[in-house]
Design an enzyme around this catalytic site. Structure first.
Site, PDB file in Angstrom:
ATOM      1  N   ASP A 103      -1.466  -1.342   2.294  1.00 46.84           N
ATOM      2  CA  ASP A 103      -2.026  -2.043   1.143  1.00 46.84           C
ATOM      3  C   ASP A 103      -3.058  -1.190   0.412  1.00 46.84           C
ATOM      4  O   ASP A 103      -4.207  -1.073   0.849  1.00 46.84           O
ATOM      5  CB  ASP A 103      -2.676  -3.342   1.630  1.00 46.84           C
ATOM      6  CG  ASP A 103      -3.294  -4.132   0.503  1.00 46.84           C
ATOM      7  OD1 ASP A 103      -4.011  -5.111   0.773  1.00 46.84           O
ATOM      8  OD2 ASP A 103      -3.067  -3.761  -0.668  1.00 46.84           O
ATOM      9  N   ASP A 284      -1.701  -1.389  -6.602  1.00 45.58           N
ATOM     10  CA  ASP A 284      -1.888  -2.234  -5.428  1.00 45.58           C
ATOM     11  C   ASP A 284      -0.566  -2.540  -4.732  1.00 45.58           C
ATOM     12  O   ASP A 284       0.158  -3.473  -5.120  1.00 45.58           O
ATOM     13  CB  ASP A 284      -2.583  -3.538  -5.841  1.00 45.58           C
ATOM     14  CG  ASP A 284      -2.867  -4.425  -4.652  1.00 45.58           C
ATOM     15  OD1 ASP A 284      -3.445  -5.522  -4.856  1.00 45.58           O
ATOM     16  OD2 ASP A 284      -2.506  -4.040  -3.527  1.00 45.58           O
TER      17      ASP A 284
HETATM   18  C1  ZSD Z   1       6.184 -13.803   3.527  1.00 38.40           C
HETATM   19  C2  ZSD Z   1       5.439 -13.277   2.335  1.00 38.40           C
HETATM   20  N1  ZSD Z   1       5.855 -13.363   1.077  1.00 38.40           N
HETATM   21  O1  ZSD Z   1       4.955 -12.762   0.246  1.00 38.40           O
HETATM   22  C3  ZSD Z   1       3.956 -12.295   1.005  1.00 38.40           C
HETATM   23  C4  ZSD Z   1       2.761 -11.555   0.464  1.00 38.40           C
HETATM   24  C5  ZSD Z   1       4.222 -12.599   2.333  1.00 38.40           C
HETATM   25  C6  ZSD Z   1       3.392 -12.253   3.513  1.00 38.40           C
HETATM   26  N2  ZSD Z   1       2.622 -13.379   3.981  1.00 38.40           N
HETATM   27  C7  ZSD Z   1       2.665 -14.584   3.191  1.00 38.40           C
HETATM   28  C8  ZSD Z   1       1.243 -13.058   4.381  1.00 38.40           C
HETATM   29  C9  ZSD Z   1       0.507 -12.239   3.378  1.00 38.40           C
HETATM   30  C10 ZSD Z   1      -0.396 -12.639   2.415  1.00 38.40           C
HETATM   31  C11 ZSD Z   1      -0.895 -11.494   1.869  1.00 38.40           C
HETATM   32  N3  ZSD Z   1      -0.288 -10.497   2.487  1.00 38.40           N
HETATM   33  N4  ZSD Z   1       0.594 -10.933   3.397  1.00 38.40           N
HETATM   34  C12 ZSD Z   1      -0.587  -9.116   2.256  1.00 38.40           C
HETATM   35  C13 ZSD Z   1      -1.995  -9.004   1.793  1.00 38.40           C
HETATM   36  N5  ZSD Z   1      -2.209  -9.876   0.662  1.00 38.40           N
HETATM   37  C14 ZSD Z   1      -2.713  -9.364  -0.494  1.00 38.40           C
HETATM   38  C15 ZSD Z   1      -3.027  -8.006  -0.572  1.00 38.40           C
HETATM   39  C16 ZSD Z   1      -3.528  -7.534  -1.791  1.00 38.40           C
HETATM   40  N6  ZSD Z   1      -3.838  -6.220  -1.977  1.00 38.40           N
HETATM   41  N7  ZSD Z   1      -3.674  -8.356  -2.847  1.00 38.40           N
HETATM   42  C17 ZSD Z   1      -3.361  -9.663  -2.693  1.00 38.40           C
HETATM   43  N8  ZSD Z   1      -2.872 -10.187  -1.549  1.00 38.40           N
HETATM   44  C18 ZSD Z   1      -1.917 -11.283   0.833  1.00 38.40           C
END
Ligand code: ZSD
Length: 395
Positions: A103, A284
């Protein structure tokens, strides 16, 4: 029996404290105190140099050059679902390999761990903490833009990414995770690649894995090649010219907020003319979509028949059969084009004929976010030089 010179060279490379070679020859027996360096990175080329020298063989110049250059590595980036919502990469922490979401929008390396309730660990690879490696008094707590998050304690352990090893990296072991992580059995944690200034460990901020290893790498860079519905790569310590077409063009990065933040100077929709406007944005990889200013998003969907800004689905949607125009962002004076088909993210619910747009409004965020929808058509070099830069090229 290796010569004293080769032994000296090899030990000097290994970071040992080495006595004067002449001094060594006077002694019949000696001991060498070796300090393990906190960080070393595998350097296969150097191993070949050592072996060739050990048997007094000539060392080809290219191997010598690669060895002098320092280590490099590549990790795969595999889509976590059918819509490229996230990408997962294997990371070995201690003796376990986990699948982490790399990330560039955050700076914490955290993992599901043996400190969590076992009910949260079903289906996961997780970090088995070693109490002897605990960083006394250190805690962490992170929240992401979508409201998800995690928290826990900190350990100093070996972390290997693409064959590059940090021998004592801050590993943030989860004691609790939010519901979206608890229900996502694919993601075992995150590896932050933003700047360490936004790491959440307290009382002493921790370094990202890249911050830990970058000075040992062949070059202080990592290059990202995410792909559309396919596995891509993260290259560490080098730029792979076979992974892009045309020239890399660069833009300076503002690190004040801890992000890979840059300014785009304009945009275009489909074959339309470029509209000059200043767009403050971050790259990002941890964000799925491409978030842009309201006026830009309106201009884009004005060209998509049947599109609307849906309160029901919380963003712009359109018929899944829509032919989408490309989107162009001007970065470093160069038009960076995203193909229209990349801007269809996914059906709003499985099987629906209504699809959710890959371009959405950045209202409430404070800046634009060039997430996976944008990144997966590019090869993006993240250069940690005295003036950090981002380099972009078309995949
Ligand atoms: C399944 C699924 N589907 O779409 C995702 C995402 C997932 C993973 N799951 C829901 C969990 C999750 C939630 C996040 N992530 N993983 C990655 C980090 N997130 C970020 C990073 C950042 N730089 N900026 C904003 N949020 C939010």
């Amino acid at each position: 029996m290796p010569s004293i010179a080769s032994l000296t060279a090899a030990l000097a490379f290994a970071g040992a404290v080495v006595a004067n070679p002449i001094e060594l020859q006077k002694r019949k027996a000696f001991s060498i105190h070796q300090e393990e360096r906190t960080t070393f990175a595998k350097n296969g080329a150097q191993s070949r140099v050592n072996t060739l020298r050990k048997f007094s063989k000539p060392v080809p110049a290219n191997i010598l050059a690669a060895a002098a250059a320092g280590p490099t590595g590549t990790a795969p980036a595999v889509p976590g679902d059918a819509y490229d919502s996230l990408y997962l990469s294997p990371v070995t922490i201690g003796n376990t390999t986990l699948q982490l979401d790399f990330d560039t929008g955050s700076a914490d390396l955290w993992a599901f761990s043996s400190l969590q309730p076992s009910s949260q660990l079903t289906g996961h690879d997780y970090y088995k903490v070693d109490p002897a490696k605990k960083v006394a008094g250190a805690t962490w707590k992170i929240s992401y833009g979508d409201g998800s998050g995690a928290a826990g304690t900190v350990y100093a352990d070996k972390v290997v990414v693409g064959g590059v090893t940090a021998t004592s990296q801050a590993v943030e072991a989860a004691t609790s995770v939010s519901s979206s992580f608890a229900s996502d059995r694919d993601t075992d944690g995150l590896l932050g690649l933003a700047f360490s200034s936004i790491n959440t460990v307290q009382p002493n901020q921790a370094k990202t894995w890249f911050d830990t290893v970058h000075s040992t790498l062949a070059a202080p860079v990592f290059s990202v090649a995410l792909k559309y519905h396919a596995a891509g790569t993260y290259d560490f310590g080098f730029i792979d010219s076979a992974k892009y077409t045309g020239a890399l063009t660069y833009v300076n990065v503002n690190t004040a907020n801890g992000f890979w933040e840059f300014t785009s100077t304009g945009y275009a929709v489909g074959t339309g003319t470029v509209v000059k406007t200043s767009i403050d944005a971050i790259g990002d990889t941890g964000t799925t979509l491409l978030y842009l200013p309201t006026a830009v998003v309106r201009a884009y969907y004005a060209k998509v028949t049947g599109s609307s800004n849906s309160a029901t689905y919380g963003g712009y949607v359109f018929p899944c059969t829509a032919t989408l125009p490309s989107f162009t962002a001007v970065i470093g004076g160069v038009n960076q084009v995203v193909p229209g088909k990349y801007i269809n993210y996914a059906p709003v619910t499985d099987g629906s004929s209504t699809c959710f747009g890959g371009i959405q409004d950045n209202t409430g965020i404070g800046f634009s976010i060039f997430g996976d929808i944008f990144l997966k058509s590019k090869y993006v070099v993240h250069e940690l030089s005295s003036t950090p830069r981002l380099g972009f090229a078309q995949q």
